[in-house]
Design a protein around this motif. Structure first.
Motif, mmCIF file in Angstrom:
data_model
loop_
_atom_site.group_PDB
_atom_site.id
_atom_site.type_symbol
_atom_site.label_atom_id
_atom_site.label_comp_id
_atom_site.label_asym_id
_atom_site.label_seq_id
_atom_site.Cartn_x
_atom_site.Cartn_y
_atom_site.Cartn_z
ATOM 1 N N ASP A 191 0.819 -1.211 0.000
ATOM 2 C CA ASP A 191 0.000 0.000 0.000
ATOM 3 C C ASP A 191 0.854 1.264 0.000
ATOM 4 O O ASP A 191 0.348 2.360 -0.236
ATOM 5 N N PRO A 217 -7.021 0.959 -4.374
ATOM 6 C CA PRO A 217 -6.906 0.749 -2.920
ATOM 7 C C PRO A 217 -7.804 -0.338 -2.364
ATOM 8 O O PRO A 217 -7.444 -1.012 -1.406
ATOM 9 N N THR A 254 -6.807 -6.501 1.934
ATOM 10 C CA THR A 254 -6.843 -5.239 2.658
ATOM 11 C C THR A 254 -8.182 -5.131 3.378
ATOM 12 O O THR A 254 -9.183 -5.662 2.869
ATOM 13 N N LEU A 263 -6.481 -5.335 -2.418
ATOM 14 C CA LEU A 263 -5.659 -4.201 -2.831
ATOM 15 C C LEU A 263 -4.918 -4.611 -4.095
ATOM 16 O O LEU A 263 -4.354 -5.702 -4.160
#
Length: 273
Positions: A191, A217, A254, A263
């Motif tokens: 990330d 994301p 995630t 992610l």
């Protein structure tokens, strides 16, 4: 018979024995709770510390073995003398968009354990390593293996290639999965990658340099569009591509310690040498 003067008569107090029984039950209960707590703590230590230590050590050994093998092969036959058939840039097969339905059913990012690691595909997976992935920003160096089996690939601390996706450097999508937490957690900090960061993939013949182009994301576990030859999210169509190219995809779970979402990091090939 009359009791003699001054002789004590025993008195039985029943409440005291009852209190002792309650105290004993509470003590046993406390011991049980403490024992369970210790067991849970040991399990947590095993998952968060021991599996990481073990997997990272195995991954380092595998990287060293691969690079030593490549060096020996280069000294015998330098690259260029022998073509590498797996990276010829031939036709790319599209991964079948199978919906997840339990362990070993899907090549997409949807079937996963608690670390975002896809389950073992139904056709079986080879654990042979064939490349080394390096991400300078993260200080990450990890071997890449065929398939996304937990037991034979991901739990060893390796990164696994989704079956049916393109070879490194070829036109299509070279799609990879890795643990976010435990078992070496190679993708723990993906990330932190930003647009423009370099990602290197070294194989026996050459090193491919990709540059991070997009970061998704969060998407649904069943978003198999992210690993197709021309990757595009089926859940968030504004993320992805519309034209063919040589892409690299990194996928993991995630948020951390959860498998609720995925992610995705995409990169484009910029050079090969």
């Amino acid at each position: 018979m009359r009791a003699r003067v001054g002789q004590r008569v025993p008195v039985v107090v029943q409440g005291r024995g009852r209190r002792r029984g309650v105290a004993r039950v509470l003590w046993v209960g406390a011991e049980t709770v403490v024992t369970c707590g210790v067991v849970v703590l040991l399990l947590v230590v095993h998952q968060l510390w021991w599996t990481n230590r073990q997997a990272r050590a195995e991954a380092r050994e595998q990287v060293t073995a691969l690079e030593r093998e490549w060096q020996d092969a280069w000294e015998i036959s330098p690259p260029g003398d022998t073509p590498e058939p797996t990276e010829s840039g031939g036709p790319v097969r599209s991964p079948a968009p199978v919906e997840p339905g339990g362990s070993g059913s899907s090549v997409g990012p949807g079937t996963a354990d608690g670390n975002g690691a896809p389950a073992e595909p139904s056709g079986g997976a080879s654990s042979d390593t064939f490349a080394v992935l390096r991400v300078p920003r993260l200080g990450l160096t990890v071997p890449v293996a065929h398939g996304v089996s937990k037991r034979s690939v991901l739990d060893k601390g390796y990164v696994g290639q989704y079956p049916g996706t393109a070879a490194p450097g070829a036109v299509g999508n070279f799609a990879l999965a890795g643990h976010r937490n435990t078992h070496g957690e190679p993708f723990r900090h993906v990330d932190r990658l930003e647009v423009g960061d370099r990602i290197l993939v070294r194989t026996r013949a050459r090193t491919y340099v990709y540059r991070v182009d997009q970061v998704l994301p969060r998407t649904a576990p069943r978003d198999v569009g992210v690993i197709r030859p021309v990757p595009r999210s089926l859940v968030k169509p504004s993320y992805g591509y519309a034209e063919a190219g040589a892409y690299l995809t990194l996928t993991t779970c995630t948020p951390e310690f959860s498998s609720a979402y995925r992610l995705v990091v995409w990169a484009r090939l910029v050079s090969a040498g």
